[in-house]
Motif scaffolding. Structure first.
Motif, PDB file in Angstrom:
ATOM      1  N   ARG A  21       0.821  -1.215   0.000  1.00 60.77           N
ATOM      2  CA  ARG A  21       0.000   0.000   0.000  1.00 60.77           C
ATOM      3  C   ARG A  21       0.853   1.262   0.000  1.00 60.77           C
ATOM      4  NH1 ARG A  21      -4.686   1.186   4.572  1.00 60.77           N
ATOM      5  NH2 ARG A  21      -5.251   3.305   3.896  1.00 60.77           N
ATOM      6  N   TYR A  22       1.972   1.229   0.702  1.00 60.72           N
ATOM      7  CA  TYR A  22       2.795   2.428   0.843  1.00 60.72           C
ATOM      8  C   TYR A  22       4.028   2.439  -0.053  1.00 60.72           C
ATOM      9  CZ  TYR A  22      -0.189   3.090   4.873  1.00 60.72           C
ATOM     10  OH  TYR A  22      -1.290   3.242   5.681  1.00 60.72           O
ATOM     11  N   THR A  23       4.468   1.291  -0.503  1.00 57.52           N
ATOM     12  CA  THR A  23       5.683   1.255  -1.317  1.00 57.52           C
ATOM     13  C   THR A  23       5.480   0.647  -2.697  1.00 57.52           C
ATOM     14  OG1 THR A  23       6.458  -0.942  -0.610  1.00 57.52           O
ATOM     15  CG2 THR A  23       6.975   0.925   0.837  1.00 57.52           C
ATOM     16  N   GLY A  24       4.336   0.021  -2.915  1.00 57.21           N
ATOM     17  CA  GLY A  24       4.082  -0.640  -4.185  1.00 57.21           C
ATOM     18  C   GLY A  24       4.636  -2.051  -4.257  1.00 57.21           C
ATOM     19  N   LEU A  25       5.309  -2.488  -3.201  1.00 53.60           N
ATOM     20  CA  LEU A  25       5.946  -3.804  -3.182  1.00 53.60           C
ATOM     21  C   LEU A  25       5.702  -4.478  -1.835  1.00 53.60           C
ATOM     22  CD1 LEU A  25       9.239  -2.500  -4.745  1.00 53.60           C
ATOM     23  CD2 LEU A  25       7.738  -4.154  -5.866  1.00 53.60           C
ATOM     24  N   PRO A  26       5.576  -5.821  -1.808  1.00 49.62           N
ATOM     25  CA  PRO A  26       5.241  -6.513  -0.554  1.00 49.62           C
ATOM     26  C   PRO A  26       6.312  -6.438   0.521  1.00 49.62           C
ATOM     27  CG  PRO A  26       5.754  -8.100  -2.281  1.00 49.62           C
ATOM     28  CD  PRO A  26       5.654  -6.757  -2.950  1.00 49.62           C
ATOM     29  N   GLU A  27       7.554  -6.160   0.137  1.00 50.44           N
ATOM     30  CA  GLU A  27       8.619  -6.001   1.118  1.00 50.44           C
ATOM     31  C   GLU A  27       9.383  -4.704   0.910  1.00 50.44           C
ATOM     32  OE1 GLU A  27      11.073  -9.451   1.320  1.00 50.44           O
ATOM     33  OE2 GLU A  27       9.449 -10.735   2.039  1.00 50.44           O
ATOM     34  N   GLY A  28       8.776  -3.762   0.226  1.00 47.84           N
ATOM     35  CA  GLY A  28       9.412  -2.469   0.007  1.00 47.84           C
ATOM     36  C   GLY A  28      10.408  -2.494  -1.133  1.00 47.84           C
ATOM     37  N   PRO A  29      10.918  -1.332  -1.524  1.00 50.79           N
ATOM     38  CA  PRO A  29      11.849  -1.233  -2.652  1.00 50.79           C
ATOM     39  C   PRO A  29      13.209  -1.841  -2.345  1.00 50.79           C
ATOM     40  CG  PRO A  29      11.684   0.862  -1.513  1.00 50.79           C
ATOM     41  CD  PRO A  29      10.652  -0.018  -0.900  1.00 50.79           C
ATOM     42  N   PRO A  46       7.082   7.624  -3.236  1.00 53.74           N
ATOM     43  CA  PRO A  46       7.064   8.962  -2.633  1.00 53.74           C
ATOM     44  C   PRO A  46       7.657   8.935  -1.224  1.00 53.74           C
ATOM     45  CG  PRO A  46       4.959   8.490  -3.688  1.00 53.74           C
ATOM     46  CD  PRO A  46       5.734   7.204  -3.679  1.00 53.74           C
ATOM     47  N   GLU A  47       8.414   9.963  -0.907  1.00 56.80           N
ATOM     48  CA  GLU A  47       9.114  10.007   0.379  1.00 56.80           C
ATOM     49  C   GLU A  47       8.146   9.948   1.562  1.00 56.80           C
ATOM     50  OE1 GLU A  47      12.461  12.810   2.611  1.00 56.80           O
ATOM     51  OE2 GLU A  47      11.973  13.132   0.502  1.00 56.80           O
ATOM     52  N   ALA A  48       7.014  10.639   1.455  1.00 63.65           N
ATOM     53  CA  ALA A  48       6.048  10.637   2.558  1.00 63.65           C
ATOM     54  C   ALA A  48       5.487   9.244   2.802  1.00 63.65           C
ATOM     55  CB  ALA A  48       4.916  11.617   2.267  1.00 63.65           C
ATOM     56  N   PHE A  49       5.398   8.435   1.754  1.00 63.80           N
ATOM     57  CA  PHE A  49       4.909   7.063   1.921  1.00 63.80           C
ATOM     58  C   PHE A  49       5.911   6.221   2.708  1.00 63.80           C
ATOM     59  CE2 PHE A  49       1.769   6.743  -1.895  1.00 63.80           C
ATOM     60  CZ  PHE A  49       1.125   7.879  -1.441  1.00 63.80           C
ATOM     61  N   LEU A  50       7.201   6.452   2.455  1.00 69.02           N
ATOM     62  CA  LEU A  50       8.228   5.733   3.217  1.00 69.02           C
ATOM     63  C   LEU A  50       8.224   6.169   4.676  1.00 69.02           C
ATOM     64  CD1 LEU A  50      11.036   5.853   0.520  1.00 69.02           C
ATOM     65  CD2 LEU A  50       9.950   3.777   1.390  1.00 69.02           C
ATOM     66  N   ALA A  51       7.956   7.448   4.919  1.00 70.04           N
ATOM     67  CA  ALA A  51       7.826   7.917   6.299  1.00 70.04           C
ATOM     68  C   ALA A  51       6.662   7.224   6.984  1.00 70.04           C
ATOM     69  CB  ALA A  51       7.629   9.432   6.321  1.00 70.04           C
ATOM     70  N   THR A  52       5.566   7.057   6.264  1.00 73.24           N
ATOM     71  CA  THR A  52       4.377   6.411   6.823  1.00 73.24           C
ATOM     72  C   THR A  52       4.636   4.935   7.096  1.00 73.24           C
ATOM     73  OG1 THR A  52       2.949   7.970   5.645  1.00 73.24           O
ATOM     74  CG2 THR A  52       1.936   5.941   6.397  1.00 73.24           C
ATOM     75  N   ALA A  53       5.397   4.286   6.237  1.00 74.69           N
ATOM     76  CA  ALA A  53       5.653   2.846   6.393  1.00 74.69           C
ATOM     77  C   ALA A  53       6.637   2.538   7.516  1.00 74.69           C
ATOM     78  CB  ALA A  53       6.183   2.272   5.081  1.00 74.69           C
ATOM     79  N   THR A  54       7.326   3.542   8.034  1.00 71.85           N
ATOM     80  CA  THR A  54       8.355   3.294   9.049  1.00 71.85           C
ATOM     81  C   THR A  54       8.103   4.042  10.356  1.00 71.85           C
ATOM     82  OG1 THR A  54       9.700   5.065   8.060  1.00 71.85           O
ATOM     83  CG2 THR A  54      10.154   2.811   7.340  1.00 71.85           C
ATOM     84  N   GLU A  59      12.862  -2.299   9.424  1.00 71.76           N
ATOM     85  CA  GLU A  59      14.218  -1.862   9.759  1.00 71.76           C
ATOM     86  C   GLU A  59      15.055  -1.613   8.512  1.00 71.76           C
ATOM     87  OE1 GLU A  59      15.648  -4.836  12.424  1.00 71.76           O
ATOM     88  OE2 GLU A  59      14.666  -3.932  14.182  1.00 71.76           O
ATOM     89  N   ARG A  60      14.864  -2.434   7.490  1.00 72.07           N
ATOM     90  CA  ARG A  60      15.612  -2.218   6.245  1.00 72.07           C
ATOM     91  C   ARG A  60      15.211  -0.897   5.603  1.00 72.07           C
ATOM     92  NH1 ARG A  60      14.688  -2.990   0.973  1.00 72.07           N
ATOM     93  NH2 ARG A  60      12.739  -4.130   1.304  1.00 72.07           N
ATOM     94  N   LEU A  61      13.920  -0.612   5.571  1.00 69.50           N
ATOM     95  CA  LEU A  61      13.461   0.650   5.008  1.00 69.50           C
ATOM     96  C   LEU A  61      13.942   1.833   5.840  1.00 69.50           C
ATOM     97  CD1 LEU A  61       9.772  -0.245   4.032  1.00 69.50           C
ATOM     98  CD2 LEU A  61      11.784  -0.208   2.552  1.00 69.50           C
ATOM     99  N   SER A  62      14.003   1.656   7.158  1.00 72.61           N
ATOM    100  CA  SER A  62      14.409   2.740   8.054  1.00 72.61           C
ATOM    101  C   SER A  62      15.880   3.096   7.901  1.00 72.61           C
ATOM    102  CB  SER A  62      14.117   2.356   9.508  1.00 72.61           C
ATOM    103  OG  SER A  62      12.735   2.197   9.725  1.00 72.61           O
ATOM    104  N   ARG A  63      16.665   2.205   7.299  1.00 73.66           N
ATOM    105  CA  ARG A  63      18.083   2.523   7.080  1.00 73.66           C
ATOM    106  C   ARG A  63      18.267   3.576   5.999  1.00 73.66           C
ATOM    107  NH1 ARG A  63      18.764  -3.045   8.561  1.00 73.66           N
ATOM    108  NH2 ARG A  63      18.664  -3.797   6.418  1.00 73.66           N
ATOM    109  N   PHE A  64      17.195   3.995   5.383  1.00 74.30           N
ATOM    110  CA  PHE A  64      17.125   5.118   4.469  1.00 74.30           C
ATOM    111  C   PHE A  64      17.534   4.729   3.048  1.00 74.30           C
ATOM    112  CE2 PHE A  64      17.765   9.719   3.291  1.00 74.30           C
ATOM    113  CZ  PHE A  64      16.478  10.111   3.617  1.00 74.30           C
ATOM    114  N   TYR A  65      17.454   5.721   2.178  1.00 64.11           N
ATOM    115  CA  TYR A  65      17.738   5.507   0.765  1.00 64.11           C
ATOM    116  C   TYR A  65      19.167   5.008   0.529  1.00 64.11           C
ATOM    117  CZ  TYR A  65      13.699   8.552  -0.316  1.00 64.11           C
ATOM    118  OH  TYR A  65      12.454   9.111  -0.412  1.00 64.11           O
ATOM    119  N   PRO A  66      19.379   4.264  -0.550  1.00 64.73           N
ATOM    120  CA  PRO A  66      20.757   4.058  -1.005  1.00 64.73           C
ATOM    121  C   PRO A  66      21.412   5.430  -1.227  1.00 64.73           C
ATOM    122  CG  PRO A  66      19.241   2.646  -2.228  1.00 64.73           C
ATOM    123  CD  PRO A  66      18.391   3.581  -1.412  1.00 64.73           C
TER     124      PRO A  66
END
Length: 326
Positions: free
Chosen positions: A112-120, A130-138, A155-162
């Motif tokens: 719902r928030y990232t378009g993927l079942p385990e995030g990007p 969208p950045e706000a969606f990643l904020a919502t997912a974490t 936790e993987r998403l919270s480690r931030f963008y590459p």
């Protein structure tokens, strides 16, 4: 009481026991907490937040197979919980806020928030979310997660963008800050185009606040919480106050002074993080320097900005003109 604390109390006081009594085999396979949409998930809720979509509530995330087989049963247990706790009535789903709490499918929730079942995972996938969606997912808190699968994605998403993605975004924010704030705002004011000036200031403010989050390696939330979320960030700790003063500044010279002060602070932090070797406050001048730090060619090093034209424009216009903007 804050919504997150109330959610934990609701779960620990009545939710956990009800789940253990009614679906004991599923308890070791479910994650429980509160995250997603809503000011309480960011810890930003106050007395004004309580007029809608607020109250004791929590999320129960199940893996897809468990959700398909047992989700309705778990939801029935959730629906049977007491209607209030500590004097606060339990949250009721509103017309536009259904599906935020109760029993949820973990892969569908991340989708719902990232378009993927385990995030990007790939650069292309990261760029699409969208950045706000990643904020919502974490955001929010996880109260229990025996399997650890839901938390592992979080936790993987919270480690931030590459890092290459972060740099590309920093370049984009710097370009908007220079164009809208350092160039178009003062020129619009000189022309008496006050509406254009206000629009330029809004663009600068949004890009500037996003820049602060990127420099802190934090996802910027939905726009109405972007400024509030600056409080307590370790990098550029004065940013909250700087943008507050910008919002209260008189149009014209005082606003321009606030803009330049923010840009000077940002330029210094970019240099401190090794993203540029330049020191001037005109942020467009740092874009090409930052692009050189991108290592993965898939992230793209091409740019249409011409810093030599910008340098000439600066000599023509005391307010740091941009050569490719009219």
């Amino acid at each position: 009481m804050k919504g997150l604390a109330l959610a934990r109390a609701y779960y620990e006081t009545v939710g956990r026991v009800a789940l253990q009594e009614n679906v004991p085999a599923l308890v070791p396979r479910m994650a429980v907490g509160l995250a997603g949409e809503g000011s309480e998930c960011f810890g930003f809720d106050d007395e004004w937040s309580r007029d809608h979509d607020w109250g004791p509530a929590f999320c129960i995330w199940l893996e897809e197979a468990d959700y398909r087989a047992h989700g309705a049963r778990v939801q029935a247990v959730y629906d049977s919980l007491p209607g209030e706790i500590e004097g606060f009535p339990a949250r009721e789903n509103g017309a536009w806020s259904g599906g935020r709490v109760g029993c949820l499918c973990a892969p569908d929730w991340y989708r719902r928030y990232t378009g993927l079942p385990e995030g990007p995972e790939t650069l292309a996938q990261w760029r699409r979310v969208p950045e706000a969606f990643l904020a919502t997912a974490t955001n929010g808190e996880i109260f229990d997660d025996p399997l650890g699968r839901f938390t592992a994605v979080r936790e993987r998403l919270s480690r931030f963008y590459p890092e290459d993605i972060r740099i590309k975004k920093l370049v984009a924010r710097a370009a908007v800050m220079a164009q809208a704030g350092q160039y178009n705002y003062p020129r619009s004011m000189k022309r008496g185009e006050t509406v254009a000036a206000r629009l330029a200031l809004a663009e600068f403010t949004k890009a500037g606040i996003s820049m602060v989050y990127l420099l802190n390696r934090r996802y910027a939330p939905f726009y109405k919480w972007m400024h509030r979320g600056l409080k307590g960030l370790p990098k550029l700790p004065r940013a909250y106050e700087q943008f507050r003063l910008l919002g209260e500044a008189r149009p014209g010279a005082e606003t321009e002074e606030r803009i330049e002060g923010i840009c000077l602070t940002v330029a210094a932090e970019l240099k401190r993080q090794g993203l540029t070797d330049r020191t001037e406050p005109f942020l467009q001048a740092h874009c090409l320097e930052m692009m050189k730090r991108i290592k993965d060619p898939r992230c793209g090093k091409r740019t249409s900005w011409r810093s030599d034209r910008h340098e000439k424009a600066r000599g023509r216009d005391r307010r740091h003109g941009m050569g490719n903007v009219r």
